[in-house]
Write an enzyme that holds these catalytic residues in place. Structure first.
Site, PDB file in Angstrom:
ATOM      1  N   LYS A  18       2.462   7.627   0.292  1.00 21.84           N
ATOM      2  CA  LYS A  18       3.230   8.648   1.012  1.00 21.84           C
ATOM      3  C   LYS A  18       4.671   8.744   0.477  1.00 21.84           C
ATOM      4  O   LYS A  18       5.187   9.849   0.295  1.00 21.84           O
ATOM      5  CB  LYS A  18       3.216   8.288   2.511  1.00 21.84           C
ATOM      6  CG  LYS A  18       3.610   9.414   3.431  1.00 21.84           C
ATOM      7  CD  LYS A  18       2.941   9.241   4.795  1.00 21.84           C
ATOM      8  CE  LYS A  18       3.545   8.152   5.653  1.00 21.84           C
ATOM      9  NZ  LYS A  18       4.879   8.523   6.175  1.00 21.84           N
ATOM     10  N   SER A  19       5.286   7.614   0.222  1.00 21.70           N
ATOM     11  CA  SER A  19       6.669   7.641  -0.273  1.00 21.70           C
ATOM     12  C   SER A  19       6.756   8.324  -1.635  1.00 21.70           C
ATOM     13  O   SER A  19       7.647   9.137  -1.892  1.00 21.70           O
ATOM     14  CB  SER A  19       7.213   6.211  -0.407  1.00 21.70           C
ATOM     15  OG  SER A  19       7.426   5.661   0.858  1.00 21.70           O
ATOM     16  N   SER A 162      17.701   0.686   3.350  1.00 19.84           N
ATOM     17  CA  SER A 162      16.861   1.840   3.673  1.00 19.84           C
ATOM     18  C   SER A 162      16.688   2.705   2.439  1.00 19.84           C
ATOM     19  O   SER A 162      17.661   3.253   1.911  1.00 19.84           O
ATOM     20  CB  SER A 162      17.513   2.666   4.789  1.00 19.84           C
ATOM     21  OG  SER A 162      16.943   3.965   4.808  1.00 19.84           O
ATOM     22  N   ASP A 314       6.725  -1.456   6.554  1.00 15.09           N
ATOM     23  CA  ASP A 314       5.712  -0.642   7.240  1.00 15.09           C
ATOM     24  C   ASP A 314       4.434  -1.427   7.542  1.00 15.09           C
ATOM     25  O   ASP A 314       3.563  -0.934   8.262  1.00 15.09           O
ATOM     26  CB  ASP A 314       5.367   0.590   6.391  1.00 15.09           C
ATOM     27  CG  ASP A 314       6.557   1.555   6.312  1.00 15.09           C
ATOM     28  OD1 ASP A 314       7.412   1.533   7.219  1.00 15.09           O
ATOM     29  OD2 ASP A 314       6.635   2.316   5.328  1.00 15.09           O
ATOM     30  N   ARG A 345       8.721  -0.049  17.290  1.00 18.38           N
ATOM     31  CA  ARG A 345       7.521  -0.793  16.892  1.00 18.38           C
ATOM     32  C   ARG A 345       7.547  -2.242  17.348  1.00 18.38           C
ATOM     33  O   ARG A 345       6.483  -2.839  17.531  1.00 18.38           O
ATOM     34  CB  ARG A 345       7.360  -0.756  15.365  1.00 18.38           C
ATOM     35  CG  ARG A 345       6.643   0.452  14.908  1.00 18.38           C
ATOM     36  CD  ARG A 345       6.243   0.405  13.453  1.00 18.38           C
ATOM     37  NE  ARG A 345       5.766   1.743  13.109  1.00 18.38           N
ATOM     38  CZ  ARG A 345       5.830   2.284  11.912  1.00 18.38           C
ATOM     39  NH1 ARG A 345       6.353   1.602  10.907  1.00 18.38           N
ATOM     40  NH2 ARG A 345       5.376   3.496  11.702  1.00 18.38           N
TER      41      ARG A 345
HETATM   42  C1  S3P Z   1      10.412   5.178   3.291  1.00 19.20           C
HETATM   43  C2  S3P Z   1      11.309   4.189   3.542  1.00 19.20           C
HETATM   44  C3  S3P Z   1      11.199   3.291   4.706  1.00 19.20           C
HETATM   45  C4  S3P Z   1       9.793   3.294   5.273  1.00 19.20           C
HETATM   46  C5  S3P Z   1       9.277   4.671   5.454  1.00 19.20           C
HETATM   47  C6  S3P Z   1       9.218   5.405   4.127  1.00 19.20           C
HETATM   48  C7  S3P Z   1      10.635   6.058   2.119  1.00 19.20           C
HETATM   49  O1  S3P Z   1      12.090   3.751   5.719  1.00 19.20           O
HETATM   50  O2  S3P Z   1       9.768   2.608   6.497  1.00 19.20           O
HETATM   51  O3  S3P Z   1       7.968   4.648   6.010  1.00 19.20           O
HETATM   52  O4  S3P Z   1       9.720   6.804   1.734  1.00 19.20           O
HETATM   53  O5  S3P Z   1      11.736   6.002   1.565  1.00 19.20           O
HETATM   54  P1  S3P Z   1      13.652   3.340   5.737  1.00 19.20           P
HETATM   55  O6  S3P Z   1      14.312   3.997   4.594  1.00 19.20           O
HETATM   56  O7  S3P Z   1      14.154   3.853   7.054  1.00 19.20           O
HETATM   57  O8  S3P Z   1      13.672   1.850   5.641  1.00 19.20           O
END
Ligand code: S3P
Length: 433
Positions: A18-19, A162, A314, A345
């Site tokens: 997904k990312s 993040s 996650d 969570r």
């Molecule tokens: C993500 C970063 C993470 C992750 C999220 C997807 C991303 O969040 O928990 O599901 O695609 O960059 P954070 O950037 O808030 O840590």
């Protein structure tokens, strides 16, 4: 419980990461021209990113698992006629905010569902404002109203690790004047850095400090070209833990991304004694991948330290379930960020463990789980576990049902899992066939 008599075996294909998928679409839309992306999956979060980009004037057509993107390039993005609905997706909202803030003259409102409306956006709005952005929020939460400006680079020292914040600031920095530097307290996932390289944008990275040279809002980037998105380790984690906790399982998950900033859960499972092996290693989209084989295992407790949390952020709900079935007491620290995901969570994990009859305590940012030794020891509870709009909590509760006598009702399950893996139930049921 899932087919206890015949066992669980087979080969599983999971949705694209997904990312990476969000970024592949966004970066294809930043370049001028045609790109082709394979393996984006059918999740609602990716559909949200695609929908928002179409509203900005990018043509995106999907034919099965192949998506064709034709973009006028970042400079050709136009003010959308309606609100950009980011649905449940924090990545869509935070990354797009960084980009739109750097597009002079463009005006857009970004909103989302009831879960996304609760999530903190000040973490992107405040540092972007330092760069000259003009963004109005509802006390740091969505909706966000962005009026694009010519930005200037800045130095950002992030208080939390993040990848969404890092990415929003680096993307804004790319279209700003001068240099932008982002320093994180711990390394977060690096897909933005890897995909920017594919667009010909080089970052200067030293440890957790990343510098990007601004090219100004008129910058023209080449098309991303052809990209194959590897499988999502965060989705794979549910199937892996399912197999490990099941009394008779041998499951292989194909083409799972093996980026070390994402595979902390595998290192934890290994410490717990899980029988998980990696084969058929390859590369796609500038990312390592491989097939993961998981077999029934007896788990022992382990601790998770704050330093490793970004690499498994996650996967904490499903790792908590693994710890619940392990022998001994596990302690997870550094969990403050879990409070601001698609739901709180940390509270949701505790609620689920208690419904399963697993003793557990939590504080502001920690969780202690007294494992019951095997999933078969979970309570045969028929209580309701409400995941809200949190896909990962819904899937964790369902895995608990599949490996134990518990029969939790999960109201809103289908709506929740639609974010990342609408075919979750059918895919896992296929392993028992
Ligand atoms: C993500 C970063 C993470 C992750 C999220 C997807 C991303 O969040 O928990 O599901 O695609 O960059 P954070 O950037 O808030 O840590």
């Amino acid at each position: 419980m899932l087919n206890e008599i015949n066992g669980l075996c087979g080969i599983l294909t999971i949705p694209g990461d997904k990312s990476i998928a969000h970024r592949a679409l966004l970066f294809a839309a930043l370049g001028t021209g045609h790109s082709r992306i394979v393996g984006l999956g059918t999740g609602a979060d990716i559909a949200s990113t695609a929908r928002c980009l179409r509203q900005l004037g990018v043509s995106i057509v999907s034919d099965g698992d192949v998506w064709q993107v034709d973009s006028p390039g970042f400079g050709g993005w136009q003010t959308p006629a309606d609100t950009l609905d980011c649905g449940n997706s924090g990545t869509t909202m935070r990354l797009l905010t960084g980009l739109l803030a750097a597009h002079p003259g463009l005006h857009a409102t970004l909103d989302g569902d009831t879960s996304l409306r609760q999530r903190p956006m000040a973490r992107v709005v405040e540092p972007l404002t330092v760069m000259g952005a003009q963004i109005a929020s509802s006390q740091g939460r969505p909706p966000l109203v962005v009026t694009g400006q010519a930005l200037h680079g800045a130095l950002h020292v992030l208080p939390v690790a993040s990848a969404q914040v890092k990415s929003a600031l680096l993307l804004a920095g790319l279209f700003a004047a001068g240099e932008t530097v982002v320093e994180e307290p711990l390394e977060s996932r690096d897909h933005t850095e890897r995909l920017l390289a594919a667009l010909g944008v080089a970052l200067r990275t030293h440890g957790t400090r990343h510098a990007i040279a601004g090219r100004g809002p008129q910058a023209v980037l080449p098309p991303l070209g052809e990209v194959h998105v590897p499988g999502d380790p965060s989705s794979a984690a549910f199937a892996i833990v399912l197999a490990v906790l099941h009394p008779d399982a041998d499951v292989t998950v194909q083409r799972v991304a093996q980026n070390p900033t994402r595979t902390g859960f595998l290192r934890v499972l290994e410490r717990m004694g899980a029988r998980v092996t990696i084969a058929a290693r390859a590369q796609a989209c500038g990312e390592p991948l491989g097939n993961l084989r998981a077999r029934s295992s007896h788990l022992c407790a382990t601790d998770i330290a704050a330093q490793e949390v970004p690499s498994l952020i996650d996967e904490l709900p499903i790792l908590a379930l693994a710890a619940a079935a392990a022998l001994g007491t596990s302690h997870f620290s550094g969990l403050a960020e879990l409070r601001v995901k698609e739901s709180d969570r940390l509270a949701a994990i505790l609620r689920l463990l208690h419904l399963l009859g697993v003793p557990a305590e939590s504080g502001a940012d920690w969780l202690t789980i007294h494992g019951v030794g095997a999933a078969a020891e979970f309570d045969a509870s028929r209580a309701a576990f409400r995941p809200g709009l949190d896909h990962r909590m819904a899937m964790t509760a369902e895995v608990a049902n599949l490996v134990s006598p518990s029969a939790l009702e999960i109201p809103g399950f289908a709506e929740a899992v639609a974010s990342s893996w609408p075919e979750f139930t059918a895919a896992l049921a296929g392993l028992a066939a």
